[in-house]
Design an enzyme around this catalytic site. Sequence first.
Site, PDB file in Angstrom:
ATOM      1  CE1 TYR A  13      38.434  31.773  43.566  1.00  0.00           C
ATOM      2  CE2 TYR A  13      37.588  34.012  43.287  1.00  0.00           C
ATOM      3  CZ  TYR A  13      38.483  33.129  43.867  1.00  0.00           C
ATOM      4  OH  TYR A  13      39.426  33.612  44.743  1.00  0.00           O
ATOM      5  CG  ASP A  33      27.241  27.331  36.508  1.00  0.00           C
ATOM      6  OD1 ASP A  33      27.791  27.889  37.482  1.00  0.00           O
ATOM      7  OD2 ASP A  33      27.486  27.669  35.313  1.00  0.00           O
ATOM      8  CG  ASN A  37      33.406  32.551  33.536  1.00  0.00           C
ATOM      9  OD1 ASN A  37      34.262  32.366  32.663  1.00  0.00           O
ATOM     10  ND2 ASN A  37      33.639  33.291  34.599  1.00  0.00           N
ATOM     11  CG  ASP A  60      20.890  30.677  30.619  1.00  0.00           C
ATOM     12  OD1 ASP A  60      20.535  31.574  31.412  1.00  0.00           O
ATOM     13  OD2 ASP A  60      21.688  30.857  29.689  1.00  0.00           O
ATOM     14  CE  LYS A  87      34.488  36.105  37.499  1.00  0.00           C
ATOM     15  NZ  LYS A  87      35.326  35.591  38.535  1.00  0.00           N
ATOM     16  CB  SER A 127      30.170  43.974  43.954  1.00  0.00           C
ATOM     17  OG  SER A 127      31.409  44.564  43.711  1.00  0.00           O
ATOM     18  CE1 TYR A 152      29.488  41.828  37.952  1.00  0.00           C
ATOM     19  CE2 TYR A 152      30.780  43.578  38.968  1.00  0.00           C
ATOM     20  CZ  TYR A 152      30.203  42.324  39.026  1.00  0.00           C
ATOM     21  OH  TYR A 152      30.326  41.573  40.169  1.00  0.00           O
ATOM     22  CE  LYS A 156      27.119  41.394  40.875  1.00  0.00           C
ATOM     23  NZ  LYS A 156      26.495  40.083  40.995  1.00  0.00           N
ATOM     24  CG  ASN A 182      39.052  43.619  45.422  1.00  0.00           C
ATOM     25  OD1 ASN A 182      38.315  44.478  45.923  1.00  0.00           O
ATOM     26  ND2 ASN A 182      39.606  43.779  44.243  1.00  0.00           N
ATOM     27  NE  ARG A 298      42.024  48.070  36.112  1.00  0.00           N
ATOM     28  CZ  ARG A 298      41.843  46.893  36.704  1.00  0.00           C
ATOM     29  NH1 ARG A 298      42.192  45.777  36.073  1.00  0.00           N
ATOM     30  NH2 ARG A 298      41.360  46.805  37.920  1.00  0.00           N
TER      31      ARG A 298
HETATM   32  P1  NAD Z   1      32.157  32.979  38.139  1.00  0.00           P
HETATM   33  O1  NAD Z   1      32.033  33.460  36.745  1.00  0.00           O
HETATM   34  O2  NAD Z   1      33.310  32.106  38.473  1.00  0.00           O
HETATM   35  O3  NAD Z   1      30.815  32.209  38.584  1.00  0.00           O
HETATM   36  C1  NAD Z   1      29.556  32.538  38.071  1.00  0.00           C
HETATM   37  C2  NAD Z   1      28.924  31.254  37.579  1.00  0.00           C
HETATM   38  O4  NAD Z   1      27.628  31.554  37.088  1.00  0.00           O
HETATM   39  C3  NAD Z   1      29.692  30.601  36.432  1.00  0.00           C
HETATM   40  O5  NAD Z   1      29.903  29.235  36.733  1.00  0.00           O
HETATM   41  C4  NAD Z   1      28.784  30.770  35.214  1.00  0.00           C
HETATM   42  O6  NAD Z   1      28.890  29.668  34.318  1.00  0.00           O
HETATM   43  C5  NAD Z   1      27.424  30.868  35.875  1.00  0.00           C
HETATM   44  N1  NAD Z   1      26.412  31.615  35.123  1.00  0.00           N
HETATM   45  C6  NAD Z   1      26.509  32.855  34.584  1.00  0.00           C
HETATM   46  N2  NAD Z   1      25.345  33.210  34.016  1.00  0.00           N
HETATM   47  C7  NAD Z   1      24.472  32.185  34.221  1.00  0.00           C
HETATM   48  C8  NAD Z   1      23.122  31.950  33.896  1.00  0.00           C
HETATM   49  N3  NAD Z   1      22.402  32.831  33.194  1.00  0.00           N
HETATM   50  N4  NAD Z   1      22.549  30.790  34.269  1.00  0.00           N
HETATM   51  C9  NAD Z   1      23.249  29.870  34.951  1.00  0.00           C
HETATM   52  N5  NAD Z   1      24.544  30.022  35.290  1.00  0.00           N
HETATM   53  C10 NAD Z   1      25.145  31.177  34.926  1.00  0.00           C
HETATM   54  O7  NAD Z   1      32.128  34.266  39.087  1.00  0.00           O
HETATM   55  P2  NAD Z   1      32.450  34.404  40.640  1.00  0.00           P
HETATM   56  O8  NAD Z   1      33.711  35.173  40.773  1.00  0.00           O
HETATM   57  O9  NAD Z   1      32.315  33.112  41.323  1.00  0.00           O
HETATM   58  O10 NAD Z   1      31.285  35.389  41.064  1.00  0.00           O
HETATM   59  C11 NAD Z   1      30.070  34.914  41.613  1.00  0.00           C
HETATM   60  C12 NAD Z   1      29.169  36.087  41.907  1.00  0.00           C
HETATM   61  O11 NAD Z   1      29.816  36.979  42.798  1.00  0.00           O
HETATM   62  C13 NAD Z   1      28.780  36.909  40.696  1.00  0.00           C
HETATM   63  O12 NAD Z   1      27.449  37.331  40.847  1.00  0.00           O
HETATM   64  C14 NAD Z   1      29.714  38.086  40.760  1.00  0.00           C
HETATM   65  O13 NAD Z   1      29.185  39.212  40.128  1.00  0.00           O
HETATM   66  C15 NAD Z   1      29.798  38.283  42.255  1.00  0.00           C
HETATM   67  N6  NAD Z   1      31.003  38.991  42.691  1.00  0.00           N
HETATM   68  C16 NAD Z   1      32.222  38.522  42.299  1.00  0.00           C
HETATM   69  C17 NAD Z   1      33.366  39.196  42.697  1.00  0.00           C
HETATM   70  C18 NAD Z   1      34.724  38.731  42.232  1.00  0.00           C
HETATM   71  O14 NAD Z   1      35.657  39.527  42.263  1.00  0.00           O
HETATM   72  N7  NAD Z   1      34.899  37.484  41.837  1.00  0.00           N
HETATM   73  C19 NAD Z   1      33.269  40.333  43.500  1.00  0.00           C
HETATM   74  C20 NAD Z   1      31.997  40.779  43.893  1.00  0.00           C
HETATM   75  C21 NAD Z   1      30.862  40.090  43.475  1.00  0.00           C
HETATM   76  C1  WQD Z   2      42.880  45.272  42.023  1.00  0.00           C
HETATM   77  C2  WQD Z   2      44.000  46.303  41.978  1.00  0.00           C
HETATM   78  C3  WQD Z   2      44.230  47.440  39.887  1.00  0.00           C
HETATM   79  C4  WQD Z   2      45.486  44.023  37.514  1.00  0.00           C
HETATM   80  C5  WQD Z   2      37.212  44.355  40.149  1.00  0.00           C
HETATM   81  C6  WQD Z   2      35.826  44.840  39.832  1.00  0.00           C
HETATM   82  C7  WQD Z   2      34.952  44.818  41.034  1.00  0.00           C
HETATM   83  C8  WQD Z   2      34.989  43.452  41.732  1.00  0.00           C
HETATM   84  C9  WQD Z   2      36.363  42.854  41.820  1.00  0.00           C
HETATM   85  C10 WQD Z   2      32.989  42.271  41.203  1.00  0.00           C
HETATM   86  C11 WQD Z   2      43.615  47.588  41.269  1.00  0.00           C
HETATM   87  C12 WQD Z   2      45.452  46.618  40.191  1.00  0.00           C
HETATM   88  C13 WQD Z   2      45.079  44.830  38.553  1.00  0.00           C
HETATM   89  C14 WQD Z   2      46.777  44.234  36.955  1.00  0.00           C
HETATM   90  C15 WQD Z   2      47.156  45.985  38.549  1.00  0.00           C
HETATM   91  N1  WQD Z   2      34.226  42.474  41.039  1.00  0.00           N
HETATM   92  N2  WQD Z   2      45.914  45.784  39.052  1.00  0.00           N
HETATM   93  N3  WQD Z   2      47.573  45.182  37.507  1.00  0.00           N
HETATM   94  O1  WQD Z   2      39.473  46.571  40.146  1.00  0.00           O
HETATM   95  O2  WQD Z   2      39.337  46.226  42.635  1.00  0.00           O
HETATM   96  O3  WQD Z   2      37.722  45.146  41.186  1.00  0.00           O
HETATM   97  O4  WQD Z   2      37.094  43.004  40.615  1.00  0.00           O
HETATM   98  O5  WQD Z   2      32.093  42.826  41.693  1.00  0.00           O
HETATM   99  O6  WQD Z   2      33.673  45.145  40.626  1.00  0.00           O
HETATM  100  O7  WQD Z   2      35.916  46.174  39.359  1.00  0.00           O
HETATM  101  O8  WQD Z   2      40.039  44.319  41.184  1.00  0.00           O
HETATM  102  O9  WQD Z   2      41.794  42.653  40.819  1.00  0.00           O
HETATM  103  O10 WQD Z   2      41.037  44.101  38.879  1.00  0.00           O
HETATM  104  O11 WQD Z   2      42.368  45.109  40.708  1.00  0.00           O
HETATM  105  O12 WQD Z   2      47.912  46.836  39.008  1.00  0.00           O
HETATM  106  O13 WQD Z   2      47.195  43.550  36.010  1.00  0.00           O
HETATM  107  O14 WQD Z   2      45.081  45.757  41.224  1.00  0.00           O
HETATM  108  O15 WQD Z   2      44.590  48.668  39.311  1.00  0.00           O
HETATM  109  O16 WQD Z   2      44.240  48.633  41.932  1.00  0.00           O
HETATM  110  P1  WQD Z   2      39.181  45.698  41.265  1.00  0.00           P
HETATM  111  P2  WQD Z   2      41.306  43.966  40.327  1.00  0.00           P
END
Ligand code: NAD
Ligand code: WQD
Length: 344
Positions: A13, A33, A37, A60, A87, A127, A152, A156, A182, A298
């Site tokens: 993503y 990648d 996912n 990988d 994630k 994060s 998770y 981080k 977020n 939750r």
């Molecule tokens: P995502 O799952 O869409 O992207 C991660 C990608 O990494 C995927 O395409 C998956 O196939 C690949 N992958 C996983 N393990 C692998 C491995 N061992 N080798 C090669 N490829 C691998 O997730 P995203 O939302 O794009 O998140 C990207 C990064 O940002 C992650 O590190 C996640 O923890 C971090 N992050 C995400 C969020 C969020 O809310 N989306 C918030 C904070 C931090």
């Molecule tokens: C946002 C708000 C829920 C779903 C998570 C991870 C965090 C980060 C981002 C990576 C909250 C509420 C949600 C639903 C709801 N990822 N909610 N109904 O919890 O802030 O963070 O994703 O690092 O580590 O914990 O994001 O989008 O799940 O929730 O009311 O069906 O929406 O309670 O208040 P969150 P979220």
Amino acid sequence: MKEKILVTGGTGYIGSHTVVELQNAGYDVVIVDNLSNSSADVVDNIEAVSGIRPAFEKIDCLDYAGLEGVFAKYQGIKAIIHFAASKAVGESVQKPLLYYRNNIGSLINLLELMPKYGVEGIVFSSSCTVYGQPDVLPVTEKAPIKKAESPYGNTKQINEEIIQDTVASGSPISAILLRYFNPIGAHPTALLGELPNGVPQNLVPYIVQTAIGIREKLSIFGNDYNTPDGTCIRDYINVVDLAKAHVVAIARILEKKQKAKVEVFNIGTGRGLSVLELVQAFEKSTGVKLNYQIAPRRAGDIEKVWADPSLANNELGWKADTPIEDTLLSAWKWQLHLREKGIQ
Ligand code: NAD
Ligand code: WQD
């Protein structure tokens, strides 16, 4: 010559949006990648958006020899953006070892290979989860790290420490840790976006799936929090704005503008929105009425968190400026695109 950047998790993503912004800025991108996912089609979509096909290797990050092969094949990789990780917070509670192995092992392999291949720096996806429930809001980078709520989140924190320790040990690399708040929304072309696996756990994917009829109604988890409307508050950041933060972080590393070998930046908007405010903004910007109900809290949810992004604003010269209505509209258009393609 264009500088070469390795993007792990580049078909995911945030990674896919970042690849496009790197290409727009003139970088040459190599994606690694394992498609655990994401899908290989994303490479086509990146090309459709940017006009440039990135190099793609299905490897990988836990496969040390395979990763080394990538550095050997694409000589001159200057820096890495490391997105690849598992994630899903809930899944990490069920399968902690999978999360520790994948998220920590992948980083260690990269840190070992970087000096060997002359890679100067790494931008790491951290994060806001590292702050837990902050005592002071908006939260700054100086806030204490709280005990992680999930395996998770712990990966981080541990990864941040591994990077700090590696640099402190004299490794000739530098690092920028970006603590995302977020991330939401999709590319304005609707060609890139988030593909939730199964029932979405995150709010915006659940909202758009409810709006299109895949889910019957959104459950809002709790309306008795200590916030103005009782629902939780988050800092929702547009994914393209977030992608652009990586481009400036890479430039900062390559232009040797860092003030320390490891720097940490909050990547958020600085504005907190409640769940109800977000739902209202979605209805206003899309004109779609959302079916929702108030449900119990939750487990593990943080009550309120939003960023103080002033360090990133001032030091990186970066600011999240997409209005929330545009971001939510982009998420909706992405969902409509998925429906049109028969994907979801
Ligand atoms: P995502 O799952 O869409 O992207 C991660 C990608 O990494 C995927 O395409 C998956 O196939 C690949 N992958 C996983 N393990 C692998 C491995 N061992 N080798 C090669 N490829 C691998 O997730 P995203 O939302 O794009 O998140 C990207 C990064 O940002 C992650 O590190 C996640 O923890 C971090 N992050 C995400 C969020 C969020 O809310 N989306 C918030 C904070 C931090
Ligand atoms: C946002 C708000 C829920 C779903 C998570 C991870 C965090 C980060 C981002 C990576 C909250 C509420 C949600 C639903 C709801 N990822 N909610 N109904 O919890 O802030 O963070 O994703 O690092 O580590 O914990 O994001 O989008 O799940 O929730 O009311 O069906 O929406 O309670 O208040 P969150 P979220």
